[in-house]
Design an enzyme around this catalytic site. Structure first.
Site, mmCIF file in Angstrom:
data_model
loop_
_atom_site.group_PDB
_atom_site.id
_atom_site.type_symbol
_atom_site.label_atom_id
_atom_site.label_comp_id
_atom_site.label_asym_id
_atom_site.label_seq_id
_atom_site.Cartn_x
_atom_site.Cartn_y
_atom_site.Cartn_z
ATOM 1 N N GLU A 124 1.074 -1.400 0.427
ATOM 2 C CA GLU A 124 0.111 -0.060 -0.100
ATOM 3 C C GLU A 124 0.789 1.311 0.228
ATOM 4 O OE1 GLU A 124 -2.893 -0.285 2.843
ATOM 5 O OE2 GLU A 124 -3.471 -2.137 2.564
ATOM 6 N N GLU B 269 -5.181 -8.614 -0.241
ATOM 7 C CA GLU B 269 -6.054 -8.289 0.836
ATOM 8 C C GLU B 269 -7.411 -7.862 1.009
ATOM 9 O OE1 GLU B 269 -4.921 -5.547 3.596
ATOM 10 O OE2 GLU B 269 -2.378 -5.331 3.352
#
Length: 508
Positions: free
Chosen positions: A173, A292
């Site tokens: 991320e 995720e």
């Protein structure tokens, strides 16, 4: 009664079922590792300190790959802290989750647990506070046979054979301002490309995942993926996607339709990747790693209060899940399966306690949550080819989405065994759905099994928790029948139903 008609034909397929699609995620966050998978003083703990009850439940779920050690945690992690004698390992401050990290579980311990689970490890490297050299050092430690500094350190620490990890995440991320070492797309793209090239010099057989946007609502979404791939397209095999959907009691119908957004997210990233492939005249395809994804219940977001004391494994993100959550997770699994030609890795986050498929109590018991059941069923039954389901039926609008199918479906067919699996969700909260599945072209003759997860009569918000381990789970389903090449079924309101079909003899 809402109606739905589904047509299945072995001539119309999407691609083979990717086995890595049914993965999970273990991060050094909250109680996922400590008092989750690892608790040396627990009555069920093995000699290595891992909880036997949690491991048994994990084996039943059967994740085919587990991403480790993060997540946001990895962007500040020094992997060297977790190797060597435990009594010599430092305790560190984990800045990502404002916790204390004792480093009692590191690479060797996690590898032993993963081998006991019989799952593949998806290892992440720190591209937040660290870079190329540290990533290469870690790869040398895990994969090089012997005769180098780091491989010999691994051997000295008790592992004579390489761990042999094939799948690696290049950070986590990195477009998120919350991320330690947050970067612009060009900064990250260049770093990812250079790290990938260096890591392949250590081990040319690895597969690499570049960070996509942290989610589709990021202002960087789309532009980030294009910029990163402009730098790294030929150096990586996958680009990542992450999403979490928040349960919304004020707009439950939109929550139940969340997979509509997931479909659009996947298709948007595929379009961006393929546009960059065309622009750069690249020969190979970059696939998608949805490493995720999950649903979130209110009260589970208390993750980073700035003034919380620095504690060992604080309770973070611990949701208790309902039937509605299981139905949404089922539709998300359907979305992943329908896009299995391009989404070839999936990790439901996380395995234990933190948004967990499994929950455990320190010194106490462990149990599966409602959202674990659709995952376990699809992992077990989805085999062979993904069928392209031709669907017609009733649709409705919600506050956020238009033209939402009331019945959401995915299906697979394995020609060698003559078996098929059909995964069905009824999104209506109040109406039974009448479904016809035309499957004569598959040659199936028997409804081998049928199970349904739904609200018991008179219940409005059944959930699993420490006092009601078995409150939610699949039950035998007797409202489905296979005749003349078609299954007819009446799906209860707010339900997840799985049909297993085969070409065996008719049951008496």
């Amino acid at each position: 009664m809402p109606q739905s008609r589904l047509v299945l034909d072995p001539e119309f397929t999407i691609g083979p079922v990717p086995r890595r699609l049914f993965g999970s995620f273990v991060e050094h966050m909250g109680r996922c590792v400590y008092s989750g998978i690892y608790e040396p003083d627990h009555p069920s703990a093995d000699a290595a300190g891992f909880r036997g009850d949690v491991l048994d439940l994990s084996r039943e779920l059967g994740p085919t790959v587990v991403r480790y050690p993060g997540g946001n945690f990895v962007s500040g992690y020094r992997w060297e802290d977790g190797v060597g004698p435990r009594d010599q390992r430092p305790e560190r401050l984990d800045l990502a989750w404002r916790s204390r990290e004792p480093n009692a579980v590191g690479i060797h311990e996690f590898d032993g647990w993963a081998r006991a689970l019989d799952t593949e490890v998806m290892m992440a490297v720190n591209l937040g506070t660290r870079g190329i050299q540290e990533a290469c050092d870690l790869l040398e430690y895990t994969n090089h046979p012997a005769g180098s500094y780091w491989s010999d350190r691994r051997i000295a620490n008790g592992a004579s054979e390489p761990f042999g990890y094939r799948l690696w995440c290049l950070g986590n991320e990195m477009d998120g301002p919350w991320q330690i070492g947050h970067k612009t797309a060009d900064e990250y793209g260049r770093l990812a490309a250079e790290t990938a090239r260096a890591m392949r010099l250590v081990d040319p057989d690895i597969e690499l995942v570049a960070c996509g946007s942290s989610n589709a609502q990021m202002p960087t979404f789309g532009d980030w993926e294009a910029a990163v791939l402009r730098h790294a397209y030929d150096d990586v095999d996958y680009i990542s996607l992450h999403v979490y959907y928040q349960a919304d009691e004020d707009d439950p119908d939109s929550y139940l339709a969340s997979a509509m957004d997931m479909d659009q997210f996947i298709e948007g990233v595929v379009a961006t990747v393929d546009a960059e492939k065309a622009r750069g005249r690249h020969r190979t395809a970059v696939d998608l790693s949805f490493d995720e994804w999950n649903v979130v219940r209110a009260g589970a977001e208390d993750e980073r209060p700035d003034r919380r004391p620095w504690a060992l494994h604080p309770r973070l993100g611990e949701s208790e899940y309902t039937v509605a959550d299981a139905v949404v997770v089922g539709t998300m699994l359907n979305s992943l399966l329908r896009h299995g030609d391009r989404v070839t890795i999936g990790c439901q986050a996380q395995l234990v306690n933190v948004l967990g498929l499994i929950r455990s109590e320190e010194g106490g018991d462990a149990w599966k949550q409602s959202i674990a059941h659709p995952f376990e069923q699809m992992r077990r039954l989805a085999r062979g080819q993904i069928l392209r389901v031709a669907a017609t039926g009733d649709r409705r609008d919600t506050r956020r989405f238009t033209d939402v199918p009331i019945v959401d479906a995915a299906a697979t067919f394995e020609e060698s065994s003559g078996s098929a699996a059909v995964f069905l969700a009824n999104r209506s909260r109040s109406e039974t759905a009448d479904v016809t599945v035309e499957c004569g072209q598959l040659g199936v003759r028997r409804l081998r099994s049928a199970g349904c997860l739904s609200l018991p009569d008179g219940s409005a918000a059944t959930l699993t928790n420490r006092d009601r381990h078995d409150a939610v789970g699949p039950q035998p389903f007797d409202r489905a029948d296979l005749r003349d090449g078609a299954v007819t079924a009446q799906l209860p309101p707010l339900s997840w139903t799985v049909l297993e079909l085969d070409s065996g003899p008719d049951l008496p």
